[in-house]
Design a protein around this motif. Sequence first.
Motif, short mmCIF file in Angstrom:
data_model
loop_
_atom_site.label_atom_id
_atom_site.label_comp_id
_atom_site.label_asym_id
_atom_site.label_seq_id
_atom_site.Cartn_x
_atom_site.Cartn_y
_atom_site.Cartn_z
N LEU A 148 44.54 26.88 43.13
CA LEU A 148 45.29 27.96 42.50
C LEU A 148 45.77 28.98 43.51
N ALA A 149 44.95 29.24 44.52
CA ALA A 149 45.36 30.19 45.56
C ALA A 149 46.57 29.64 46.31
N ASP A 150 46.60 28.33 46.55
CA ASP A 150 47.74 27.72 47.22
C ASP A 150 49.01 27.85 46.39
N GLY A 151 48.85 27.90 45.07
CA GLY A 151 50.00 28.02 44.17
C GLY A 151 50.41 29.46 43.93
N GLY A 152 49.81 30.42 44.61
CA GLY A 152 50.20 31.81 44.47
C GLY A 152 49.42 32.57 43.42
N VAL A 153 48.44 31.96 42.79
CA VAL A 153 47.62 32.65 41.80
C VAL A 153 46.39 33.20 42.52
N PRO A 154 46.19 34.52 42.51
CA PRO A 154 45.07 35.07 43.26
C PRO A 154 43.73 34.69 42.62
N PRO A 155 42.80 34.18 43.42
CA PRO A 155 41.48 33.86 42.88
C PRO A 155 40.72 35.16 42.60
N THR A 156 40.21 35.29 41.40
CA THR A 156 39.47 36.50 41.04
C THR A 156 38.15 36.13 40.39
N THR A 157 37.17 36.92 40.69
CA THR A 157 35.86 36.76 40.09
C THR A 157 35.46 38.08 39.48
N SER A 193 34.43 33.57 36.61
CA SER A 193 35.86 33.78 36.84
C SER A 193 36.34 34.92 35.95
N GLY A 194 37.32 35.64 36.44
CA GLY A 194 37.84 36.78 35.69
C GLY A 194 39.07 36.42 34.89
N HIS A 195 39.61 37.43 34.23
CA HIS A 195 40.75 37.29 33.33
C HIS A 195 41.95 36.66 34.03
N GLY A 196 42.29 37.15 35.21
CA GLY A 196 43.45 36.62 35.93
C GLY A 196 43.28 35.16 36.32
N PHE A 197 42.11 34.82 36.82
CA PHE A 197 41.86 33.42 37.20
C PHE A 197 41.88 32.53 35.97
N ARG A 244 29.21 22.52 30.83
CA ARG A 244 29.29 21.25 31.53
C ARG A 244 29.90 21.49 32.92
N ALA A 245 29.65 20.59 33.84
CA ALA A 245 30.10 20.78 35.22
C ALA A 245 31.61 20.95 35.33
N ASP A 246 32.39 20.33 34.46
CA ASP A 246 33.85 20.40 34.55
C ASP A 246 34.46 21.54 33.75
N ASP A 247 33.66 22.29 33.02
CA ASP A 247 34.17 23.40 32.21
C ASP A 247 34.23 24.67 33.05
N LEU A 248 35.08 25.59 32.64
CA LEU A 248 35.21 26.85 33.36
C LEU A 248 34.82 28.01 32.45
N PRO A 249 33.68 28.66 32.72
CA PRO A 249 33.35 29.88 31.98
C PRO A 249 34.01 31.07 32.66
N ALA A 250 34.50 32.01 31.88
CA ALA A 250 35.16 33.18 32.44
C ALA A 250 34.90 34.39 31.54
N ARG A 251 34.94 35.55 32.14
CA ARG A 251 34.87 36.79 31.37
C ARG A 251 36.31 37.20 31.07
#
Length: 188
Positions: A41-50, A57-61, A116-123
């Motif tokens: 995602l960082a390569d695609g111009g989306v800033p990685p956020t935590t 992961s945060g809202h933007g990510f 699960r390992a492939d899922d993404l939890p985010a706030r």
Amino acid sequence: TPFRWGASDVLFQPFHPEILRLRVNGWVRQQRLRRRLRGELADGGVPPTTDRLTRLSGHGFLHGYVDHLIGHGTGVPLAVVSLGVIKMGRINQAYGYAVGDFVLAQLGALLGRAVRADDLPARFGDDRFCIVVGGVGGREARGIGDRIAAIVTQTPFAVGGGESIAIGLRTGVAELTHGDHAGSLIAR
């Protein structure tokens, strides 16, 4: 008796070494996947956020990740499970905002282990969280959300002074439909 492993996991003694091996391997897979996704995602111009509080992961990510998945559509089902803390305002009023933040941090650690390992939890924001689940439809995603809510309900959350509280979660599920983008899927 509990045996503390790492900063956020508990094993009960006696335990089988294979359980420890499986948990460590699952955690390593999950961390590698998250690093790889942040890099893509960082390569695609989306800033990685935590999110600094929960270490999820945060809202933007979250939005960038969902847009990335939709943009690389493979025909695999995609759903978002939403989770919100019930009566978070009462926790903040009774114990103060610092304790409320501590409860959210504990919840973030628990969510990070429960998915699960492939899922993404985010706030998502405030007391709201999302889990991006791929490869399952709405019914299966609902089961994942209900399972995690049951785990949370049965987990004591420390509030200081040796005291702990129970919290509950309200859950919801949205499944990817034709024409969705991250904003519409997450909002639904």
